[in-house]
Write an enzyme that holds these catalytic residues in place. Structure first.
Site, PDB file in Angstrom:
ATOM      1  N   LYS A 173       9.184 -46.843  33.965  1.00  0.00           N
ATOM      2  CA  LYS A 173       8.950 -45.612  33.923  1.00  0.00           C
ATOM      3  C   LYS A 173      10.205 -44.370  32.900  1.00  0.00           C
ATOM      4  O   LYS A 173      11.331 -44.498  33.252  1.00  0.00           O
ATOM      5  CB  LYS A 173       9.293 -44.441  34.715  1.00  0.00           C
ATOM      6  CG  LYS A 173       9.272 -42.658  35.103  1.00  0.00           C
ATOM      7  CD  LYS A 173       9.803 -42.712  36.256  1.00  0.00           C
ATOM      8  CE  LYS A 173      11.487 -42.270  35.308  1.00  0.00           C
ATOM      9  NZ  LYS A 173      11.039 -40.699  35.014  1.00  0.00           N
ATOM     10  N   GLU A 248      22.580 -49.078  32.467  1.00  0.00           N
ATOM     11  CA  GLU A 248      22.926 -48.376  31.050  1.00  0.00           C
ATOM     12  C   GLU A 248      24.134 -47.772  31.950  1.00  0.00           C
ATOM     13  O   GLU A 248      22.925 -46.466  31.993  1.00  0.00           O
ATOM     14  CB  GLU A 248      22.668 -49.029  30.154  1.00  0.00           C
ATOM     15  CG  GLU A 248      22.153 -50.333  29.703  1.00  0.00           C
ATOM     16  CD  GLU A 248      23.904 -51.135  29.490  1.00  0.00           C
ATOM     17  OE1 GLU A 248      24.409 -50.014  28.847  1.00  0.00           O
ATOM     18  OE2 GLU A 248      22.922 -52.460  28.633  1.00  0.00           O
TER      19      GLU A 248
HETATM   20  P1  NAD Z   1      19.285 -39.205  34.421  1.00  0.00           P
HETATM   21  O1  NAD Z   1      20.064 -40.288  34.596  1.00  0.00           O
HETATM   22  O2  NAD Z   1      19.081 -37.752  34.789  1.00  0.00           O
HETATM   23  O3  NAD Z   1      17.726 -39.689  34.066  1.00  0.00           O
HETATM   24  C1  NAD Z   1      17.538 -41.354  33.755  1.00  0.00           C
HETATM   25  C2  NAD Z   1      17.084 -41.706  34.058  1.00  0.00           C
HETATM   26  O4  NAD Z   1      16.423 -41.737  35.399  1.00  0.00           O
HETATM   27  C3  NAD Z   1      15.214 -40.674  33.791  1.00  0.00           C
HETATM   28  O5  NAD Z   1      13.921 -41.468  33.931  1.00  0.00           O
HETATM   29  C4  NAD Z   1      15.063 -39.605  35.235  1.00  0.00           C
HETATM   30  O6  NAD Z   1      14.093 -39.475  35.405  1.00  0.00           O
HETATM   31  C5  NAD Z   1      15.013 -41.082  36.314  1.00  0.00           C
HETATM   32  N1  NAD Z   1      15.751 -40.477  37.805  1.00  0.00           N
HETATM   33  C6  NAD Z   1      16.079 -39.272  37.759  1.00  0.00           C
HETATM   34  N2  NAD Z   1      16.824 -39.145  39.462  1.00  0.00           N
HETATM   35  C7  NAD Z   1      16.225 -39.892  40.286  1.00  0.00           C
HETATM   36  C8  NAD Z   1      15.996 -40.955  41.031  1.00  0.00           C
HETATM   37  N3  NAD Z   1      16.139 -40.507  42.261  1.00  0.00           N
HETATM   38  N4  NAD Z   1      15.635 -42.161  41.712  1.00  0.00           N
HETATM   39  C9  NAD Z   1      15.478 -43.067  39.649  1.00  0.00           C
HETATM   40  N5  NAD Z   1      15.028 -42.407  38.737  1.00  0.00           N
HETATM   41  C10 NAD Z   1      15.520 -41.487  38.707  1.00  0.00           C
HETATM   42  O7  NAD Z   1      19.540 -38.899  32.933  1.00  0.00           O
HETATM   43  P2  NAD Z   1      19.596 -38.533  31.869  1.00  0.00           P
HETATM   44  O8  NAD Z   1      19.765 -36.851  31.849  1.00  0.00           O
HETATM   45  O9  NAD Z   1      17.816 -38.495  31.538  1.00  0.00           O
HETATM   46  O10 NAD Z   1      19.903 -39.128  30.544  1.00  0.00           O
HETATM   47  C11 NAD Z   1      21.111 -38.763  29.605  1.00  0.00           C
HETATM   48  C12 NAD Z   1      22.264 -39.888  30.759  1.00  0.00           C
HETATM   49  O11 NAD Z   1      21.818 -41.123  30.397  1.00  0.00           O
HETATM   50  C13 NAD Z   1      23.713 -39.461  30.152  1.00  0.00           C
HETATM   51  O12 NAD Z   1      24.287 -39.996  31.148  1.00  0.00           O
HETATM   52  C14 NAD Z   1      23.576 -40.833  29.004  1.00  0.00           C
HETATM   53  O13 NAD Z   1      25.022 -41.435  28.684  1.00  0.00           O
HETATM   54  C15 NAD Z   1      23.177 -42.024  29.548  1.00  0.00           C
HETATM   55  N6  NAD Z   1      22.406 -43.099  28.770  1.00  0.00           N
HETATM   56  C16 NAD Z   1      23.567 -44.353  28.952  1.00  0.00           C
HETATM   57  C17 NAD Z   1      23.165 -45.168  28.066  1.00  0.00           C
HETATM   58  C18 NAD Z   1      23.503 -46.723  27.747  1.00  0.00           C
HETATM   59  O14 NAD Z   1      23.179 -47.075  26.789  1.00  0.00           O
HETATM   60  N7  NAD Z   1      24.993 -46.692  28.606  1.00  0.00           N
HETATM   61  C19 NAD Z   1      21.656 -44.802  26.568  1.00  0.00           C
HETATM   62  C20 NAD Z   1      22.013 -43.629  27.148  1.00  0.00           C
HETATM   63  C21 NAD Z   1      21.953 -42.753  27.801  1.00  0.00           C
END
Ligand code: NAD
Length: 494
Positions: A173, A248
């Site tokens: 997803k 991650e």
């Molecule tokens: P987010 O945590 O808001 O969302 C990530 C994903 O999780 C999305 O697909 C979202 O729809 C899903 N999600 C949200 N709520 C959920 C729930 N309750 N249950 C299941 N899935 C859910 O993150 P974002 O804002 O999309 O991305 C930015 C973040 O990602 C930053 O914190 C960044 O550091 C992190 N990131 C980390 C890496 C890594 O390799 N460590 C790489 C890229 C991004």
């Protein structure tokens, strides 16, 4: 305009849930709408992945490799379309999409096509004397994956490739606001002739579509890339089923400039590493710790270079920095900078959303913040925007302590011309990646992953197979004697 929004069991279809919009953050215009996938289509995707697992996991490594090489060829044909779609849905400059996101993804496919044939293992041996021990490294089953919006195509690839190269099947997803390039990746899998159900894509909001995946007992592993707070929530949802996890999460990378550093290189590196992808990069440089003797020159140099960065239309090859991914993200960044300034910090450059033509997009100026406290929000928490905080230090010991002084541990860099200092920094800084005299480059052959609140497990490289395979010990008795020596401990010898 695309009409389908999911890929389940080798067919493209649509969800039946609430309508979702994909907005170009440079203009605020809606570029696509789709219906979210609810419980029912998620269940269909998981069932398709489960049905595909026996065939795919038992295919020879050479067959899986051939499928991945075919995908590599298909992606090369649509590289420009992928770059255009990635830029439109995220607002990232087309130059970055063309030269980083898309080629990086394609190289990753190429890497895993080869790696699929080289799963490493120990040699067999007679450790007990009476048995031959050998190791089978086996696929786990259905992987449920959730990816973020910052590098939608690359993150989808990082989730899908090691999982399927190792023989698993997957339901992914993507983030609800950036689904387009993951669907294009699915189309390329279809054209490459992947068996139905090996790769499945569903779309929709995290709490609806994401939770339906993660809660399901049909998945053998949940792999998540996103924020630390959502990652921990996902871990909680997976726990009742004892589902294996790969997380991650967020980052807050330090950028340590020692007194012997090449200052010009450090200034160029700090601007590039803090502004890449408009700062929406989990490894972006966010906290520059600079030896007091070089601090003023560093601040002046970074501010000057940031002032030259061209904000503009992401589709223009001359644009350096596009908008943030959404107005919500822009407002979050603006709020954090505002609170830092209220608390006594100062923006040497930037610090606000630009006016004029750019006001209709989610833009924020490249920003250098000074005079912030180490314990303040802007230094401790992930901003995920084009913002670098600079702080001075007086001793090497202090610099390394400050570098480790946040909950995160994803990435870091140290800038020095002294080999002993470089070694000390790589040993002492707690981060999954430590660069010396650079910050950002990643390589398909090498692992990416975090420590501390940045999560655990590795993406890319053959290290990712540690996550996506399970190890089985096969032990075969080789003497043929009916009575074994160890039986004495259970009953008297006959
Ligand atoms: P987010 O945590 O808001 O969302 C990530 C994903 O999780 C999305 O697909 C979202 O729809 C899903 N999600 C949200 N709520 C959920 C729930 N309750 N249950 C299941 N899935 C859910 O993150 P974002 O804002 O999309 O991305 C930015 C973040 O990602 C930053 O914190 C960044 O550091 C992190 N990131 C980390 C890496 C890594 O390799 N460590 C790489 C890229 C991004």
């Amino acid at each position: 305009m695309r009409e389908t929004s999911n890929y389940i069991g080798g067919s493209f279809g649509t969800g039946t849930g609430p309508e979702q919009t994909v907005i170009n953050p440079a203009t605020g215009e809606t570029i696509w709408t789709y219906r979210a996938d609810e419980e029912r289509s998620v269940a269909a995707a998981l069932a398709a992945a489960r049905d595909a697992f026996p065939g795919w996991s038992q295919a020879t490594p050479a067959d899986r490799s051939a499928a991945l090489y075919a995908l590599f060829g298909e992606l090369e044909k649509v590289a420009e379309e992928l770059a255009q779609a990635e830029s439109a849905q995220t607002g990232k400059p087309i130059r970055l999409a063309r030269e980083f996101d898309v080629p990086g993804t394609i190289d990753n496919v190429n890497f895993f096509a080869g790696a699929a044939r080289t799963l490493p293992g120990h040699a067999s041996a007679e450790y007990s004397g009476d048995h031959t021990s050998s190791i089978r490294r086996q696929a786990i089953g259905v992987v449920g994956s959730i990816s973020p919006w910052n590098y939608p195509l690359q993150m989808a690839a990082w989730k899908i490739l090691p999982a399927i190269a190792a023989g698993n099947t997957i339901v992914l997803k993507p983030a609800e606001n950036t689904p387009l390039t993951s669907l294009m990746l699915a189309e390329a899998c279809e054209r490459a002739g992947f068996p139905a159900g090996v790769v499945n894509i569903v779309n929709g909001p995290g709490p609806l579509t994401g939770e339906a995946i993660v809660r399901s007992p049909l998945i053998s592993m949940a792999s998540f890339t996103g924020s630390t707070v959502v990652g921990r929530h996902v871990a909680g949802l997976a726990a009742p089923n004892g589902t294996r996890l790969h997380l991650e999460l967020g980052g807050k990378a330090p950028f340590v400039v020692f007194d012997d550093a090449d200052l010009d290189a450090a200034i160029q590196g700090a601007v590039a590493a803090s502004l890449i992808n408009t700062g929406q990069d989990c490894t972006a440089a966010t906290r520059a710790y600079v030896h007091r003797s070089r601090y003023d020159d560093f601040v002046a140099g970074v501010a000057e270079l940031m002032g030259k960065v061209r904000l503009g239309d992401p589709s223009d090859e001359d644009t350096d920095q596009g908008p943030l991914v959404s107005f919500k993200q822009r407002d979050k960044v603006a709020g954090m900078v505002e609170r830092a300034i209220t608390a006594g910090a100062r923006a040497v450059t930037g610090g606000k959303a630009p006016g004029g033509e750019l006001a209709r997009g989610a833009y924020f100026e490249p920003t250098l913040v000074v005079d912030a406290e180490q314990k303040s929000e802007i230094v401790q928490e992930e901003v995920f925007g084009p913002v670098l905080a600079a702080l001075p230090f007086d001793s090497d010991e202090e610099a390394l302590e400050l570098a480790n002084d946040t909950p995160f541990g994803l990435a870091a860099s140290a800038w020095t011309t002294n080999v002993y200092r470089a070694q000390e920094a790589t040993r002492r800084i707690d981060a999954g990646t430590v660069w010396i005299n650079d910050h950002i480059p990643i390589i398909s052959e090498m692992p990416h992953g975090g420590m501390k609140a940045s999560g655990y497990g590795k993406d890319m490289s053959t290290y990712s197979f540690e996550e996506y395979t399970q190890v089985k010990h096969v032990i075969t008795e080789i003497t043929g004697e009916p009575v074994k020596e160890w039986h004495r401990t259970i009953y008297r010898q006959r």
